[in-house]
Structures are given as structure tokens and as C-alpha cells.
Design an enzyme around this catalytic site. Sequence first.
Site, mmCIF file in Angstrom:
data_model
loop_
_atom_site.group_PDB
_atom_site.id
_atom_site.type_symbol
_atom_site.label_atom_id
_atom_site.label_comp_id
_atom_site.label_asym_id
_atom_site.label_seq_id
_atom_site.Cartn_x
_atom_site.Cartn_y
_atom_site.Cartn_z
ATOM 1 N N ARG A 57 59.172 54.534 97.598
ATOM 2 C CA ARG A 57 59.276 55.993 97.639
ATOM 3 C C ARG A 57 60.598 56.496 97.068
ATOM 4 O O ARG A 57 61.182 57.465 97.564
ATOM 5 C CB ARG A 57 59.079 56.513 99.077
ATOM 6 C CG ARG A 57 57.759 56.144 99.708
ATOM 7 C CD ARG A 57 56.567 56.749 98.989
ATOM 8 N NE ARG A 57 55.332 56.320 99.613
ATOM 9 C CZ ARG A 57 54.616 55.251 99.234
ATOM 10 N NH1 ARG A 57 55.006 54.523 98.209
ATOM 11 N NH2 ARG A 57 53.506 54.921 99.859
ATOM 12 N N SER A 91 53.224 62.654 104.766
ATOM 13 C CA SER A 91 53.980 61.685 105.574
ATOM 14 C C SER A 91 55.437 62.129 105.698
ATOM 15 O O SER A 91 56.116 62.357 104.691
ATOM 16 C CB SER A 91 53.910 60.301 104.939
ATOM 17 O OG SER A 91 52.590 59.819 104.940
ATOM 18 N N GLU A 142 60.868 60.972 104.373
ATOM 19 C CA GLU A 142 60.128 60.861 103.117
ATOM 20 C C GLU A 142 59.945 62.250 102.505
ATOM 21 O O GLU A 142 59.979 62.417 101.293
ATOM 22 C CB GLU A 142 58.765 60.200 103.343
ATOM 23 C CG GLU A 142 57.972 60.009 102.068
ATOM 24 C CD GLU A 142 56.754 59.122 102.247
ATOM 25 O OE1 GLU A 142 55.763 59.359 101.518
ATOM 26 O OE2 GLU A 142 56.771 58.204 103.087
#
Length: 290
Positions: free
Chosen positions: A163, A212, A282
Site C-alpha cells: 500500500r 479499509s 491506510e
Amino acid sequence: MRGKLKADAPLAPLVWFKSGGNAELLFEPADRDDLVEFLKALGAETPVMALGLGSNMIVRDGGVPGVTVRLGKAFSKIERLDEVTLKCGGGASGILVSSTARDAGIAGLEFLRGIPGTVGGFVRMNGGAYGRETADVLVECEVVLRSGERRTLAVDALGYTYRHSELPEGAVVVSATFRGEPGDPTAIQAGMDRIAAAREESQPLRSKTGGSTFKNPPGDKAWRLVDAAGCRGLRKGGAQVSEKHTNFLLNLGDATSADIEGLGEEVRAKVKASSGVELEWEIQRVGVSK
């Protein structure tokens, strides 16, 4: 300049959480060359931020200084380069990319069906779902740097980790080339259907949310740690930890971005106290507090 430029533009309607302040300037370029010329003419001290679907972002209540660049329909086009390769505009959604790949008999891009965002966001964040990530299928991307310079970057130049990429600050992804493998459209559709069903079953898709919230720490799942810390259903103002999936935060209707971000920080503190793990955000948090 041929695109649309608006001052003091509300960003809340453009992000999934439906909260937050305004963009000092919101620019929707007419095409790549319009973006290039705009950024070349823009003072170097002015910050630039790219906005996709706003599905992975908290816009703070004080708004976003500088220029927010939003890629519209001109950047949603997809071109087939060969039997297994697609060149996709930075504003194309994951659903559009995966559906186009299916129709072309290109397998391996089904996972993009499960990511609520645009190509530009996938490339910047190394977006992923269901066991695959952008780094697995990206060949190269075309970006416009903050200076207005156009540059093509191979996947190896992006420094991908989980990520995360090393894409320069202020750079806007205007296109990306993805490579899959030959596949049967019926089988590809079945895989996309499984992903859609899994998301529907496990995630609060019909809520004001942001995807998320925290990255999964090595060898564990963020949702499990949040749940184990007793945070399922935890509330702060108009924000709540989802009871359906604890790695999702919800705007119950009147939450401020301060409520949402504050709740996330409270969850991080409780997880740290409970398990010793320091969860990393995130979701992008942008702009200034009110």
C-alpha cells in the site's frame, strides 16, 4: 486553460465519507496537455493534490490548501494495446478496467473489481484486494509531475511496498498500462462475481465510509486487532467503527472529519494498549483541521 477551475469548491460531496472542508481551488483538466500547461504556469509554492473517487480519503474540516486536481471523463478511456494489455486513463474506475478486461478476454485484473477507486489511486497506493495488488499487473504509468513535466515510469521505478509507492509528491497519474493473461470471459466474470459477493457480505458498502482504514500489519489482520481491542461499534460524535467490518469507519450522518479521524486515533491507541501493535493508517488524511 480549457478545463474547469473553481475556487472554494466543496469536497465533501466528492468523497465517500461526505465530510470535510473545501478545496482552495478545484481543477478538472480538459485533457493531459491542459493539465501540463496548468501545472507549468502554477507557482511552485502552491501544493497540488490529485483526487479520484475519494473512496480512501478523509478531507479535514479546514479544507485543502492549493489545487486539488480531479480527473474527469477525458481520463476514463481505456485502449487495448495487444492481446493481454490495456492502457487505462488515470480516472478510470476499477470496475471499468476489470469489465473491459473481461470483454477482451484478459484475465488477472478481476481483483480491481474489488477496489473502490480509480487507476490513479491504485498506482499511487499500490492498491490491492483478494490476494493481488497493482504491482502484480502494472507495466508502466504516465505521470505529470508538479512542475508540469510528463514522465513515463516503469513499475520497477515506483518502489512499491504494501500500500505504498515512491511516486513524487504532487505528481498526477494520467494513465497506466496493465498486463494480464489470456482468459475466458465467462470464467473472468465468475471471478468478478465472487469478489463482488464477498465485498457485499463482509463490508458496509451502503454506508458513508472510506474503505479499509488501517493497513494489515505483517502476519495479522487489522480488523481482528481492532475487534480484540473492544472497538466494534465504538463511537465518537457522528462517527462509528463498523459492526459489520471493524476495519471500516462510518459517518452515521452528521460526523465531522475531526470525529472520523479522532475515532481512528482512539482505535489506534486502544489497539496499541491491547496488543502492542501500532496500526498504520491506510486511508489518506488530507488538508487542515478547523
